[in-house]
Motif scaffolding. Structure first.
Motif, PDB file in Angstrom:
ATOM      1  N   GLU A 194       0.825  -1.211   0.000  1.00 56.74           N
ATOM      2  CA  GLU A 194       0.000   0.000   0.000  1.00 56.74           C
ATOM      3  C   GLU A 194       0.856   1.256   0.000  1.00 56.74           C
ATOM      4  OE1 GLU A 194      -2.847   2.794  -0.167  1.00 56.74           O
ATOM      5  OE2 GLU A 194      -2.974   0.679  -0.687  1.00 56.74           O
ATOM      6  N   SER A 195       1.956   1.234   0.743  1.00 56.10           N
ATOM      7  CA  SER A 195       2.844   2.398   0.769  1.00 56.10           C
ATOM      8  C   SER A 195       3.401   2.692  -0.622  1.00 56.10           C
ATOM      9  CB  SER A 195       3.995   2.138   1.749  1.00 56.10           C
ATOM     10  OG  SER A 195       4.930   3.198   1.724  1.00 56.10           O
ATOM     11  N   ALA A 196       3.848   1.628  -1.311  1.00 51.87           N
ATOM     12  CA  ALA A 196       4.402   1.815  -2.653  1.00 51.87           C
ATOM     13  C   ALA A 196       3.314   2.224  -3.644  1.00 51.87           C
ATOM     14  CB  ALA A 196       5.091   0.537  -3.111  1.00 51.87           C
ATOM     15  N   ALA A 197       2.116   1.635  -3.502  1.00 52.25           N
ATOM     16  CA  ALA A 197       1.030   1.957  -4.425  1.00 52.25           C
ATOM     17  C   ALA A 197       0.574   3.402  -4.243  1.00 52.25           C
ATOM     18  CB  ALA A 197      -0.138   1.016  -4.192  1.00 52.25           C
ATOM     19  N   ALA A 198       0.477   3.845  -3.013  1.00 56.17           N
ATOM     20  CA  ALA A 198       0.035   5.215  -2.738  1.00 56.17           C
ATOM     21  C   ALA A 198       0.958   6.235  -3.396  1.00 56.17           C
ATOM     22  CB  ALA A 198      -0.048   5.445  -1.232  1.00 56.17           C
ATOM     23  N   LYS A 199       2.265   5.969  -3.325  1.00 59.15           N
ATOM     24  CA  LYS A 199       3.219   6.882  -3.969  1.00 59.15           C
ATOM     25  C   LYS A 199       3.056   6.853  -5.495  1.00 59.15           C
ATOM     26  CE  LYS A 199       6.743   6.392  -0.363  1.00 59.15           C
ATOM     27  NZ  LYS A 199       8.061   5.800  -0.020  1.00 59.15           N
ATOM     28  N   ALA A 200       2.894   5.664  -6.028  1.00 56.37           N
ATOM     29  CA  ALA A 200       2.812   5.517  -7.485  1.00 56.37           C
ATOM     30  C   ALA A 200       1.555   6.163  -8.044  1.00 56.37           C
ATOM     31  CB  ALA A 200       2.862   4.040  -7.865  1.00 56.37           C
TER      32      ALA A 200
END
Length: 443
Positions: A434-440
Motif C-alpha cells: 500500500e505504501s508503494a502503491a500510494a506513492k505511485a
C-alpha cells in the motif's frame, strides 16, 4: 462475468498431442505460407528502429517477423534491446534525441505513460483498418487512450496455466488438480515421491505478481480485481489479506518449492521452466506456473509438448479457475512512414502467422488461421483466447503505474519477493504494498 466467459481459455490448455514435438519450429498441420493480406509501402532507403525487452528465443522469433517486413518494404530494420522498465529506457533515448521508431510496450500503464509524456504517436488509418478487421473491440481498447488508438497488441498471453512434467507426475501417482486445495495435495504427493513439486522463478518479480493476481481474481472476483487494479481499494483491504494468506500456503512450505525461498529468489523465469523439463522423472521441480509463452523455454529442452510437458488451468481458489491475460503492444514514437507501416504489418495476419508457427506465441488476431500454431496445446489456447471475445481480465500489474507494477526491485515486484522470503508476515506485506502503491498513484 469474466471468469465464466473465459474459463474455456484455461481449460483448453489441457489438450495433449503435438504436431511439432518441440513446440517452437515448423508450421502446424503442414500449413502452407498464407496469401498476403496487407499491402505495405515501399520504404527503400529508410531505416526503422524497434525497441523491445525480448531476449533469447523471443527476440529471435520477433526478428523473423521484422525480416519479412524488410523483404516486403525494402526498409532496413534494427532491433534495439531494451531494459525493464522500458519506459525509463525510452526516456533516456528520447532525452538523448534518438528515440526508436516503434517500441513494444508490455504494460497498459506504459502505453498510458507514453501518451501522457507526449512520446506516443496515434496509429494511422491503415493500422486502424487492420485492427478493425482483425481484432475484437476489447483488444483495440487496450491500445487506446481517451478514445485515440495508439497501440497494436501483437503478442498476447494466457497467464493462467500450470505446466507439468508428466514423468514426475506418473512416477508420483499424482493427478491433475482442479482446485487450490487439490493443488496443494498434489504438491505434497509429489514431494513424498522425492521430487520437489513447484518451480518458482522468483528472481523475476513479475512472476510473483502473476501468482497473486490469479489467486486474487479467482478468490475475490472480477469486480474487486478491477477496483484493486485502479487502486480504488487499498492493498490493506481484507481481500488482499485473504489472497496473500492463500499464496502463503504454498510459499510458506519451503519443501514444496525448488531450492526453497532462497533458491526461488535466485531463479530467473527461463531457468524455472527448463529445470522443470530436464532430468526425466527427477527434475528440480515437477510443475511451473506461467503463461503459454512457457513453450519457448520448453523448446530449449528435450521435452516434447503434449507428451513430456502438459498443462492444466490455474486451480480454482474460488468458484472458477481464473484467466488473466497479458500482451505486448507496438506503439509509434516517431511520425514516419516506416513506423506506421510496421504498426500496420503487426496488426495483420501476415505478421502473426510468422511467430505463431515458430511457437511460444498466442495472437489476439481473430483472423489468424489456428493451423499456423505448431501443436495442439498452443492451438487450443489460441482458439479459446479468440472465443473469449471482449470478456477477459488483463494482467493487473500491467495496468498499474510502471513504478509500482513493472519495475525490478521496487513496488509490487519487491514487496512480493519480500513476501516469498517471509510469507508469515501478511500484514507487513500489505503495508509495504500500500505504501508503494500510494506513492505511485499519488494518492
Amino acid at each position: 462475468m469474466a471468469l465464466a466467459a473465459t474459463a474455456a481459455l484455461a481449460l483448453s490448455g489441457c489438450g495433449g498431442g503435438s504436431d511439432d514435438d518441440k513446440g517452437a519450429k515448423g508450421s502446424g498441420d503442414g500449413a502452407e505460407k498464407p496469401a498476403v493480406t496487407v499491402q505495405l509501402p515501399k520504404l527503400t532507403g529508410e531505416t526503422v528502429q524497434v525497441a523491445a525487452v525480448w531476449t533469447g528465443p523471443e527476440q529471435a522469433n520477433f526478428t523473423k517477423v521484422l525480416d519479412e517486413f524488410e523483404k516486403r518494404t525494402g526498409a532496413k530494420v534494427t532491433f534495439v534491446p531494451a531494459q525493464d522498465p522500458i519506459v525509463n529506457f525510452l526516456g533516456t533515448k528520447i532525452a538523448g534525441g534518438s528515440p526508436p521508431d516503434v517500441a513494444m510496450l508490455p504494460q497498459v500503464g506504459a502505453i498510458q505513460q507514453a501518451v501522457a509524456k507526449k512520446w506516443a504517436k496515434p496509429a494511422g488509418a491503415e493500422a486502424k483498418a487492420q485492427l478493425a478487421k482483425n481484432y475484437s473491440k476489447g483488444w483495440q481498447d487496450l491500445g487506446a487512450v481517451d478514445g485515440t488508438q495508439y497501440g497494436v497488441y501483437f503478442k498476447a498471453a494466457n497467464k493462467s496455466l500450470v505446466w507439468y512434467n508428466t514423468a514426475a507426475f506418473d512416477n508420483a501417482g499424482a493427478s491433475v488438480p482442479k482446485t487450490w486445495q487439490e493443488f496443494l495435495s498434489t504438491a505434497e504427493t509429489i514431494s513424498a515421491s522425492g521430487v520437489t513439486p513447484v518451480s518458482v522463478g522468483g528472481a523475476d518479480g513479475w512472476t510473483l505478481t502473476d501468482w497473486f493476481e490469479n489467486i486474487y481474481l479467482s478468490q475475490a472476483g472480477p469486480e474487486k480485481y478491477d477496483q484493486l487494479a485502479r487502486h480504488e481499494i487499498k492493498w490493506t483491504d481484507p481481500s488482499v489479506k485473504e489472497a496473500l494468506t492463500t499464496l502463503g500456503q504454498l510459499f510458506g512450505k519451503p519443501n514444496l518449492i525448488a531450492g526453497g525461498a532462497d533458491g526461488a529468489l535466485q531463479t530467473e523465469f527461463p531457468a524455472s521452466v527448463t529445470q522443470t523439463f530436464t532430468g526425466g522423472d527427477q527434475p528440480k521441480g515437477a510443475m511451473v506456473f506461467e503463461g503459454d509463452f512457457v513453450g519457448v523455454n520448453i523448446a530449449e529442452t528435450d521435452a516434447k509438448i503434449g507428451e513430456d510437458a502438459k498443462v492444466f488451468p490455474f486451480p480454482a481458489v474460488g468458484a472458477d479457475s481464473p484467466v488473466v491475460t497479458g500482451g505486448d503492444a507496438a506503439v509509434a514514437l516517431k511520425d514516419t512512414k516506416g513506423a506506421q507501416a510496421l504498426l500496420t504489418f503487426l496488426a495483420s495476419t501476415d505478421a502473426a502467422h510468422i511467430w505463431a508457427e515458430a511457437g511460444g506465441f498466442v495472437s489476439p488476431n481473430k483472423s489468424l488461421d489456428t493451423a499456423a500454431y505448431p501443436n495442439d496445446v498452443q492451438r487450443d489456447i489460441a482458439k479459446a483466447l479468440i472465443a473469449a471475445g471482449d470478456d477477459f481480465r488483463f494482467d493487473m500489474s500491467d495496468q498499474m503505474p510502471q513504478s509500482f507494477g513493472g519495475t525490478p526491485g521496487k513496488g509490487e515486484w519487491k514487496a512480493l519477493q519480500d513476501f516469498l522470503k517471509n510469507p508469515k508476515d501478511v500484514a507487513g506485506a500489505q503495508r509495504q504494498l500500500e505504501s508503494a502503491a500510494a506513492k505511485a498513484y499519488q494518492s
